[in-house]
Design an enzyme around this catalytic site. Sequence first.
Site, PDB file in Angstrom:
ATOM      1  N   GLN A  75       0.829  -1.205   0.000  1.00 10.61           N
ATOM      2  CA  GLN A  75       0.000   0.000   0.000  1.00 10.61           C
ATOM      3  C   GLN A  75       0.868   1.262   0.000  1.00 10.61           C
ATOM      4  OE1 GLN A  75      -3.223   0.707  -0.308  1.00 10.61           O
ATOM      5  NE2 GLN A  75      -3.814  -1.428  -0.626  1.00 10.61           N
ATOM      6  N   SER A  76       1.864   1.291  -0.849  1.00 12.54           N
ATOM      7  CA  SER A  76       2.815   2.402  -0.887  1.00 12.54           C
ATOM      8  C   SER A  76       2.203   3.675  -1.453  1.00 12.54           C
ATOM      9  CB  SER A  76       4.028   2.006  -1.730  1.00 12.54           C
ATOM     10  OG  SER A  76       4.856   3.120  -1.980  1.00 12.54           O
ATOM     11  N   ASN A  77       2.205   4.741  -0.641  1.00 14.55           N
ATOM     12  CA  ASN A  77       1.797   6.057  -1.141  1.00 14.55           C
ATOM     13  C   ASN A  77       2.791   6.571  -2.178  1.00 14.55           C
ATOM     14  OD1 ASN A  77      -0.414   6.258   0.721  1.00 14.55           O
ATOM     15  ND2 ASN A  77       1.036   6.854   2.316  1.00 14.55           N
ATOM     16  N   ALA A  79       4.617   4.795  -4.280  1.00  9.52           N
ATOM     17  CA  ALA A  79       4.410   4.118  -5.562  1.00  9.52           C
ATOM     18  C   ALA A  79       3.242   4.751  -6.310  1.00  9.52           C
ATOM     19  CB  ALA A  79       4.159   2.634  -5.327  1.00  9.52           C
TER      20      ALA A  79
END
Length: 336
Positions: A75-77, A79
């Site tokens: 859940q990378s912001n 990325a």
Amino acid sequence: MHLARFPRIFLAHLPTPLERMDRLTEALGGPEIWIKRDDCTGLSTGGNKTRKLEFLMAEAKAWGADLVITQGATQSNHARQTAAFSAKLGMDCHLLLEDRTGYKEENYNHNGNVLLDVLHGATYERRGPGLDMNAEMEAVAQTFREQGRKVYTIPGGGSNTTGALGYANCALELVGQANDRDLVIDHIVHATGSTGTQAGLVTGLKALNAQIPVYGISVRAEKETQEKNVLKLAEGTADLIGCHGIVSGADIVANSDYVGDGYGIPTDAGIEAIKMFAKLEGILLDPVYSAKGAAGMIDLIRKGQYKKGERIVFLHTGGSASLFGYPSAFGVPANS
């Protein structure tokens, strides 16, 4: 601190608002709490990484890249914002997403930021936990280079000296806003992870002689490691902007008491912070970063570290899109 010397693509919605949170201040009965709304930077729900990407993607363009690769957690912001920035510039984007939680829920693995990654046209592949993700990224990049692609790689969180320029610039912006409204800032508090936000902010504030302490709430690493990593990047950023030696270990504080069971795993205090910000101020936090930073600030106010009569600025790093990856943390069945 003349940052116009560095290539930059101006896409963020700046300056972000600086707002007083009257209801949260009243509820906690302590210092006057302000919020720097870096959840409002634009590009796919915004967030702190957009400031970094203005400098990183300008460098990518200057190098003639046609493909950007970066890495982060599922859940990378970072990325998601990299995918959005790439879409805006017409560049291809490939992501490596690391499983740091072991969660098997459909929403966690395919909703939230992951859904937005796909909508922005990024491709991605997954990795298990415990790997050297930058090394994994470089191996994938080499495969693309052998196919004739011009690849620009961005470390996790956009946290290198180029990316940290975004938060050196944020320091200048924030101090200007405070000056314009006669606001004396006693403390800045924020969630710290890949270190670029804290390193850039500390460096910028030191270069301005602002005399405002920055307090990082770690979301992953233990205190000694986090502070060492922040200091190393801050020193490199200071060198890059021509201010060698302005940052010392005394300027770097990272509290790791609010990580909980690990990176990306919600905490009860973080969930309380999300609900408080939402119900009192109409502001959304995320379980991974901003909620843990806010939980730390709330707890420290309750313990009396920050007192009535002082003024705190909470730097909101964004990330509300990841809320949709964690419905079960709020009592909503995972597959409902």
